[in-house]
Design a protein around this motif. Structure first.
Motif, PDB file in Angstrom:
ATOM      1  N   PHE A  16       0.818  -1.217   0.000  1.00  0.00           N
ATOM      2  CA  PHE A  16       0.000   0.000   0.000  1.00  0.00           C
ATOM      3  C   PHE A  16       0.851   1.267   0.000  1.00  0.00           C
ATOM      4  N   GLU A  17       0.398   2.246  -0.779  1.00  0.00           N
ATOM      5  CA  GLU A  17       0.963   3.589  -0.724  1.00  0.00           C
ATOM      6  C   GLU A  17      -0.195   4.546  -0.476  1.00  0.00           C
ATOM      7  N   LYS A  86       7.113   0.991  -2.301  1.00  0.00           N
ATOM      8  CA  LYS A  86       6.552   1.269  -3.623  1.00  0.00           C
ATOM      9  C   LYS A  86       7.233   2.465  -4.263  1.00  0.00           C
ATOM     10  N   ARG A  87       7.438   3.521  -3.483  1.00  0.00           N
ATOM     11  CA  ARG A  87       8.104   4.702  -3.998  1.00  0.00           C
ATOM     12  C   ARG A  87       9.544   4.384  -4.391  1.00  0.00           C
ATOM     13  N   HIS A  88      10.204   3.566  -3.577  1.00  0.00           N
ATOM     14  CA  HIS A  88      11.594   3.198  -3.861  1.00  0.00           C
ATOM     15  C   HIS A  88      11.699   2.427  -5.175  1.00  0.00           C
ATOM     16  N   SER A  89      10.734   1.536  -5.445  1.00  0.00           N
ATOM     17  CA  SER A  89      10.795   0.723  -6.655  1.00  0.00           C
ATOM     18  C   SER A  89      10.716   1.574  -7.913  1.00  0.00           C
ATOM     19  N   LEU A  90      10.096   2.755  -7.814  1.00  0.00           N
ATOM     20  CA  LEU A  90      10.005   3.656  -8.962  1.00  0.00           C
ATOM     21  C   LEU A  90      11.303   4.419  -9.188  1.00  0.00           C
ATOM     22  N   GLU A  91      12.100   4.555  -8.111  1.00  0.00           N
ATOM     23  CA  GLU A  91      13.313   5.358  -8.185  1.00  0.00           C
ATOM     24  C   GLU A  91      14.591   4.527  -8.211  1.00  0.00           C
ATOM     25  N   CYS A  92      14.506   3.262  -7.831  1.00  0.00           N
ATOM     26  CA  CYS A  92      15.688   2.401  -7.756  1.00  0.00           C
ATOM     27  C   CYS A  92      16.301   2.227  -9.149  1.00  0.00           C
ATOM     28  N   ASN A  93      17.593   2.547  -9.286  1.00  0.00           N
ATOM     29  CA  ASN A  93      18.227   2.469 -10.602  1.00  0.00           C
ATOM     30  C   ASN A  93      18.598   1.049 -10.999  1.00  0.00           C
ATOM     31  N   LYS A  94      18.325   0.083 -10.133  1.00  0.00           N
ATOM     32  CA  LYS A  94      18.619  -1.305 -10.465  1.00  0.00           C
ATOM     33  C   LYS A  94      17.366  -2.093 -10.860  1.00  0.00           C
ATOM     34  N   VAL A  95      16.213  -1.423 -10.781  1.00  0.00           N
ATOM     35  CA  VAL A  95      14.974  -2.062 -11.202  1.00  0.00           C
ATOM     36  C   VAL A  95      14.876  -2.009 -12.721  1.00  0.00           C
TER      37      VAL A  95
END
Length: 209
Positions: A16-17, A86-95
């Motif tokens: 959830f976000e 969830k927010r991190h997954s949008l910004e993570c450069n390894k995703v």
């Protein structure tokens, strides 16, 4: 992450976000439920119960729960509160954010057309039920919402080359009953003017009957 399984949004299937709760007690991400409420009669994506868009409330208990639980990014192995996942997954450069490339199943000399509007399925402007073929869409509206007098935009007309996405039907159900009792694709050449095509469609449909 097993303990996070019960705090995932049933719409996006992610943690959830900004979780919110609707009257039937189901919880969703704020952004996910926002996509459901821009219709006359919003319905819960889970139980289909109609709810008032003004009755959506923050799910404080879920916020606390995901803030107190920790998870690990499967791409970079960084640990963080689940509320940030969830927010991190949008910004993570390894995703891996690349979309799968389309590959035809057989060689073709034709170039695929781009930006074609969807004239095959439609979304009910009353309850938001999507992916309805024209005939099913008309039947759904005329039976499930037969007592509604809300003024809405006709999604079939709006999808046409001559359609106006902002034109509201004063009597939508009567409009459907009179104008969309046949499949446009059977009779219409979308490159020709609306009035000309409407007359041709009516003539052809009468000949078929």
């Amino acid at each position: 992450m097993a303990q996070a399984d019960n705090i995932k949004c049933p719409v996006c299937l992610d943690v959830f976000e900004n979780p919110v709760r609707i009257p039937c007690k189901h919880v969703f991400c704020q952004n996910c439920i926002d996509m459901q409420i821009n219709v006359v009669e919003p319905k819960c994506p889970m139980c289909r119960a109609v709810f008032n868009r003004h009755s959506v409330r923050p799910a404080g208990d879920i916020c606390i729960k995901i803030s107190n639980l920790e998870g690990t990014c499967t791409s970079c192995s960084k640990k963080m509160a689940l509320s940030l996942m969830k927010r991190h997954s949008l910004e993570c450069n390894k995703v891996d954010k690349k979309y799968p490339q389309f590959k035809p199943i057989a060689p073709t000399t034709q170039s695929p057309k781009e930006d074609l509007p969807n004239r095959s399925t439609f979304q009910c402007p009353y309850c938001g039920l999507a992916n309805l073929a024209c005939e099913s869409f008309v039947q759904h509206c005329l039976t499930k919402h037969k007592d509604s007098n809300a003024k809405v935009v006709c999604p079939i007309c709006a999808s046409m080359p001559w359609g106006d996405p902002n034109r509201v039907s004063a009597n939508f159900l009567n409009h459907l009953d009179l104008r969309h009792r046949f499949e446009y694709d059977m009779f219409v050449d979308y490159s020709r003017p609306e009035d000309e095509m409407m007359q041709a469609a009516i003539t052809a449909s009468l000949q078929d009957h």
